[in-house]
Design an enzyme around this catalytic site. Structure first.
Site, short mmCIF file in Angstrom:
data_model
loop_
_atom_site.label_atom_id
_atom_site.label_comp_id
_atom_site.label_asym_id
_atom_site.label_seq_id
_atom_site.Cartn_x
_atom_site.Cartn_y
_atom_site.Cartn_z
N ASP A 8 39.22 23.61 12.03
CA ASP A 8 40.18 23.39 11.56
C ASP A 8 41.27 24.09 10.90
O ASP A 8 42.12 24.44 11.04
CB ASP A 8 40.12 22.59 10.42
CG ASP A 8 39.83 22.55 8.51
OD1 ASP A 8 39.80 23.63 8.85
OD2 ASP A 8 38.89 22.04 8.01
N CYS A 65 35.99 26.52 8.92
CA CYS A 65 36.94 25.61 8.65
C CYS A 65 37.46 26.31 6.48
O CYS A 65 37.46 27.49 7.16
CB CYS A 65 36.51 24.04 8.53
SG CYS A 65 34.79 24.17 7.19
N THR A 67 35.10 25.89 4.34
CA THR A 67 34.24 26.39 3.54
C THR A 67 32.71 26.74 4.07
O THR A 67 32.17 27.46 3.91
CB THR A 67 32.94 25.46 2.34
OG1 THR A 67 33.09 24.32 3.29
CG2 THR A 67 34.57 25.35 1.59
N HIS A 98 14.91 33.79 12.78
CA HIS A 98 13.88 32.34 12.54
C HIS A 98 13.78 31.17 12.54
O HIS A 98 13.72 30.12 12.91
CB HIS A 98 13.34 32.89 10.86
CG HIS A 98 13.01 34.44 10.01
ND1 HIS A 98 12.43 34.74 8.37
CD2 HIS A 98 13.00 35.24 11.04
CE1 HIS A 98 11.85 35.17 8.58
NE2 HIS A 98 12.50 36.41 9.89
N HIS A 133 7.67 31.29 13.91
CA HIS A 133 8.80 30.35 13.86
C HIS A 133 8.60 29.24 15.28
O HIS A 133 9.13 28.43 14.35
CB HIS A 133 9.86 30.91 14.12
CG HIS A 133 9.56 32.61 13.02
ND1 HIS A 133 10.04 31.83 11.80
CD2 HIS A 133 10.01 34.06 13.04
CE1 HIS A 133 9.62 33.53 10.77
NE2 HIS A 133 9.76 34.46 11.90
C1 RB5 Z 1 40.07 21.17 4.49
O1 RB5 Z 1 40.52 21.13 2.99
C2 RB5 Z 1 38.59 21.43 4.09
O2 RB5 Z 1 38.31 20.82 2.66
C3 RB5 Z 1 37.73 22.15 4.98
O3 RB5 Z 1 38.29 23.05 6.02
C4 RB5 Z 1 36.23 22.07 5.23
O4 RB5 Z 1 36.41 23.01 4.02
C5 RB5 Z 1 35.30 21.54 4.54
O5 RB5 Z 1 34.44 21.46 4.43
#
Ligand code: RB5
Length: 148
Positions: A8, A65, A67, A98, A133
């Site tokens: 994203d 993204c 996180t 694994h 595994h």
């Molecule tokens: C975008 O602000 C953020 O929410 C997205 O990139 C991601 O981290 C969601 O899991």
């Protein structure tokens, strides 16, 4: 190796960097976007990458993204996908060896570009160990709705 990548807006810079690096290494990379910094919805790109991997269009997927979390949650809803959020090289090795993870999810707001390069190298280069595994993977992938 054939690799499909997506992000994203919050993962765009790192995704573009890693795609360019994979191509320079000789990998065949499909980039499903996003291609601009405009705000967009991560599930659209997670689903596109996950479907390509599940359909056999790529051996591995890369999702970035903010996180990595939303990408992994979405990708793991596609049958056949094993997506892992990774922020260290030990886990990158282990989730290949694994868990036979086939989609790597990284958070651009979490991991610096140098570490992300090492994580991706490990994810691409480490084979699944099989053996003990394999049975665990069969249990993991059982489409039993969690009831068995
Ligand atoms: C975008 O602000 C953020 O929410 C997205 O990139 C991601 O981290 C969601 O899991």
């Amino acid at each position: 190796m054939r690799i499909v990548a997506g992000s994203d807006h919050a993962g765009l810079v790192l995704k573009d960097h890693l795609v360019a690096r994979l191509r320079a290494q000789g990998h065949e990379v499909e980039d499903v976007g996003t291609l601009t910094a405009a705000s967009c919805d991560y599930p659209d790109f997670a689903r596109a990458v996950a479907r390509t991997v599940a359909d056999g269009g790529a051996e591995r997927g890369l999702l970035v993204c903010g996180t990595g979390q939303g990408m992994a949650m979405t990708a793991n809803r596609v049958p056949g996908v094993r997506a892992a959020v990774v922020s260290d090289t030990f886990t990158a090795h282990a989730t290949r060896a694994h868990n036979d993870a086939n989609v790597l999810c990284i958070g651009q707001r979490v991991v610096g570009s140098g570490l992300a390069e090492d994580i991706l190298d490990a994810f691409v280069q480490t084979p699944f160990e099989g053996g003990r595994h394999s049975g665990r993977l069969t249990k993991m992938m059982a489409n039993d709705g969690g009831k068995a």
